[in-house]
Design a protein around this motif. Structure first.
Motif, PDB file in Angstrom:
ATOM      1  N   MET A 152       0.846  -1.215   0.000  1.00 39.34           N
ATOM      2  CA  MET A 152       0.000   0.000   0.000  1.00 39.34           C
ATOM      3  C   MET A 152       0.873   1.253   0.000  1.00 39.34           C
ATOM      4  O   MET A 152       1.888   1.313   0.688  1.00 39.34           O
ATOM      5  CB  MET A 152      -0.892   0.005   1.241  1.00 39.34           C
ATOM      6  CG  MET A 152      -1.635   1.307   1.420  1.00 39.34           C
ATOM      7  SD  MET A 152      -3.400   1.130   1.414  1.00 39.34           S
ATOM      8  CE  MET A 152      -3.729   1.054   3.159  1.00 39.34           C
ATOM      9  N   LEU A 153       0.431   2.230  -0.769  1.00 41.21           N
ATOM     10  CA  LEU A 153       1.136   3.507  -0.856  1.00 41.21           C
ATOM     11  C   LEU A 153       0.237   4.566  -0.225  1.00 41.21           C
ATOM     12  O   LEU A 153      -0.866   4.809  -0.713  1.00 41.21           O
ATOM     13  CB  LEU A 153       1.396   3.819  -2.330  1.00 41.21           C
ATOM     14  CG  LEU A 153       2.287   4.995  -2.689  1.00 41.21           C
ATOM     15  CD1 LEU A 153       3.678   4.850  -2.071  1.00 41.21           C
ATOM     16  CD2 LEU A 153       2.417   5.114  -4.211  1.00 41.21           C
ATOM     17  N   THR A 154       0.694   5.146   0.874  1.00 43.52           N
ATOM     18  CA  THR A 154      -0.130   6.133   1.585  1.00 43.52           C
ATOM     19  C   THR A 154       0.517   7.507   1.492  1.00 43.52           C
ATOM     20  O   THR A 154       1.684   7.675   1.852  1.00 43.52           O
ATOM     21  CB  THR A 154      -0.302   5.734   3.071  1.00 43.52           C
ATOM     22  OG1 THR A 154      -0.828   4.415   3.138  1.00 43.52           O
ATOM     23  CG2 THR A 154      -1.249   6.685   3.792  1.00 43.52           C
ATOM     24  N   PHE A 155      -0.243   8.465   0.994  1.00 46.62           N
ATOM     25  CA  PHE A 155       0.220   9.854   0.934  1.00 46.62           C
ATOM     26  C   PHE A 155      -0.339  10.566   2.168  1.00 46.62           C
ATOM     27  O   PHE A 155      -1.549  10.561   2.377  1.00 46.62           O
ATOM     28  CB  PHE A 155      -0.302  10.535  -0.325  1.00 46.62           C
ATOM     29  CG  PHE A 155       0.184   9.901  -1.600  1.00 46.62           C
ATOM     30  CD1 PHE A 155       1.338  10.366  -2.218  1.00 46.62           C
ATOM     31  CD2 PHE A 155      -0.509   8.847  -2.184  1.00 46.62           C
ATOM     32  CE1 PHE A 155       1.795   9.792  -3.401  1.00 46.62           C
ATOM     33  CE2 PHE A 155      -0.054   8.263  -3.361  1.00 46.62           C
ATOM     34  CZ  PHE A 155       1.100   8.739  -3.977  1.00 46.62           C
ATOM     35  N   VAL A 156       0.539  11.164   2.943  1.00 46.30           N
ATOM     36  CA  VAL A 156       0.095  11.829   4.175  1.00 46.30           C
ATOM     37  C   VAL A 156       0.425  13.322   4.100  1.00 46.30           C
ATOM     38  O   VAL A 156       1.584  13.696   3.902  1.00 46.30           O
ATOM     39  CB  VAL A 156       0.780  11.223   5.423  1.00 46.30           C
ATOM     40  CG1 VAL A 156       0.373  11.974   6.684  1.00 46.30           C
ATOM     41  CG2 VAL A 156       0.434   9.744   5.563  1.00 46.30           C
ATOM     42  N   GLY A 157      -0.580  14.135   4.258  1.00 42.27           N
ATOM     43  CA  GLY A 157      -0.387  15.590   4.252  1.00 42.27           C
ATOM     44  C   GLY A 157       0.246  16.058   5.548  1.00 42.27           C
ATOM     45  O   GLY A 157      -0.171  15.636   6.628  1.00 42.27           O
ATOM     46  N   LEU A 158       1.255  16.922   5.439  1.00 43.50           N
ATOM     47  CA  LEU A 158       1.943  17.451   6.630  1.00 43.50           C
ATOM     48  C   LEU A 158       1.335  18.764   7.108  1.00 43.50           C
ATOM     49  O   LEU A 158       1.717  19.274   8.150  1.00 43.50           O
ATOM     50  CB  LEU A 158       3.427  17.654   6.337  1.00 43.50           C
ATOM     51  CG  LEU A 158       4.279  16.381   6.252  1.00 43.50           C
ATOM     52  CD1 LEU A 158       5.672  16.709   5.720  1.00 43.50           C
ATOM     53  CD2 LEU A 158       4.381  15.706   7.621  1.00 43.50           C
ATOM     54  N   GLY A 159       0.423  19.338   6.339  1.00 47.62           N
ATOM     55  CA  GLY A 159      -0.143  20.629   6.724  1.00 47.62           C
ATOM     56  C   GLY A 159       0.822  21.757   6.449  1.00 47.62           C
ATOM     57  O   GLY A 159       1.793  21.607   5.695  1.00 47.62           O
ATOM     58  N   LEU A 160       0.600  22.894   7.107  1.00 44.23           N
ATOM     59  CA  LEU A 160       1.223  24.128   6.645  1.00 44.23           C
ATOM     60  C   LEU A 160       2.597  24.455   7.201  1.00 44.23           C
ATOM     61  O   LEU A 160       3.455  24.938   6.492  1.00 44.23           O
ATOM     62  CB  LEU A 160       0.310  25.310   7.002  1.00 44.23           C
ATOM     63  CG  LEU A 160      -0.975  25.406   6.202  1.00 44.23           C
ATOM     64  CD1 LEU A 160      -1.816  26.540   6.765  1.00 44.23           C
ATOM     65  CD2 LEU A 160      -0.674  25.648   4.739  1.00 44.23           C
TER      66      LEU A 160
END
Lengths: 251, 251
Positions: free
Chosen positions: A1-9
């Protein structure tokens, strides 16, 4: 599985609890600082997560992306991305490649300047038109987008180039006025270090903002629509020290 | 101090680590489910945070907002808001009132459908024009916004009314076609339960989406621009089961 995680600002604590858990459960963790950045160093991120993190270069995201996809067939791979992961089109391409090759993907969303600009400025989300990037390489596109948005009375969010170095608001206005000098008569809002405790938000005509000291990058620029909602105007005066002239734009 | 904390898209774990800390440090914690919602109940949020949480009603946000501002003079008040806190204009008004009365405010940003729509659909952020809300009360506005965006070849994000009950994609298309029947020839993307593991994303002509079963709310609808980037087209086929007809829109 490839998970893209947003780090925010801004810093590593802008990651979501869900994103944090995904990092902790991953077999391998990567971070990508090519399309945007956050203020936390990779070393400090490793300390925060208690995990080893490899930095992806542009080539890893583009021509060598199939290596990541291949690895994700067997392992849980997490890619950390500043902001919200899919605002940069590069990541959609990797996700597409993965799904086509039967690798499951997941997105854990993060805060993005695309919506945060509303909180920073008080401008209404529904009044933003198309966005564009002002690049070091001179291009007509951002000016054309501002003009098109003006026709439908919409604000324009302009992203500023990061390479070879992060562009400042003054540079961006210079670039715009190289293409169309009259654009500096328009009103805009410059934003520096969104999401930090020392964010700077200043509204004025572009010719004034060009010389305003916003401090260190990252910077971003909004060009205002022809008209403002009265609440937008009040917020710009209160949050962005806008000159009282902008009251004439209220409809 | 008055702190607005974004809850993100789907459940309580979509809050940022920074937001979580703000809740733990607060003197009083409120949540607002009027402008949007998440799937976690207030009781389960209380368990997750280990804090008592009071729900704000519409009146608390509008005519009685000065009570909150007054309390924030002495105490650390946190208001939890689904999505990104300032996308709903109501909260900008409270922040403005607070700042004018000398009460410090802070925003902890959260993931918003405004940017997440790019990840869900593969559509490019810079191609979105103005957005609008389709309300139960019939209004020309969303149709006018779609038409204006079409003129500049931009996608339109349409929020669906939540009151008295959450509108579904089929209802929204009905509302749009009551104003302009020809709008149902356009292509759109319907999205249900964004941010959840059972999100549904489907692209087709609006006349087809109208009868598609998206399951439970919350729903949201994108009306596509006149043209697509080839990567947008590929993503819509892969992520949103778009019909091959949309390949004709690629420029």
């Amino acid at each position: 599985m490839l998970t893209f995680v947003g780090l925010g600002l801004w810093d590593v604590e802008d990651i979501s609890v869900k994103g944090l858990k995904a990092v902790q459960d991953a077999d391998e963790v990567y971070v990508e600082f090519y399309t945007s950045r956050i203020s936390t160093s990779v070393r400090d991120m490793e300390r925060f997560f208690g995990r080893k993190i490899k930095t992806l270069e542009r080539g890893d995201l583009e021509e060598r992306s199939s290596k990541l996809v291949e690895a994700a067939k067997e392992k849980n791979i997490v890619i950390l991305v500043p902001g919200d992961p899919m605002v940069a089109t590069t990541h959609s391409a990797i996700r597409l490649e993965a799904e086509k090759r039967g690798v499951k993907t997941r997105i854990i969303y993060g805060a993005s300047i695309v919506s945060a600009v509303c909180g920073l400025t008080g401008l209404h989300n529904y009044k933003f038109g198309k966005s564009a990037t002002v690049s070091w390489h001179t291009s007509r596109t951002p000016v054309d987008v501002v003009r098109a948005n003006m026709e439908i009375d919409a604000h324009t969010l302009l992203f500023l180039d990061l390479h070879p170095e992060p562009m400042r608001i003054g540079d961006a206005i210079e670039k715009l006025s190289d293409i169309d000098a009259s654009i500096t008569d328009l009103f805009g809002v410059g934003i520096a270090r969104a999401g930090s405790s020392d964010a700077v938000v200043k509204c004025d005509r572009l010719e004034k903002l060009r010389h305003y000291d916003f401090g260190e990058p990252l910077h971003i620029l909004v060009v205002l629509a022809r008209t403002l909602h009265f609440m937008e105007c009040e917020c710009l005066i209160e949050f962005a020290s806008a000159p009282s002239e902008i009251e004439e734009m209220v409809r």
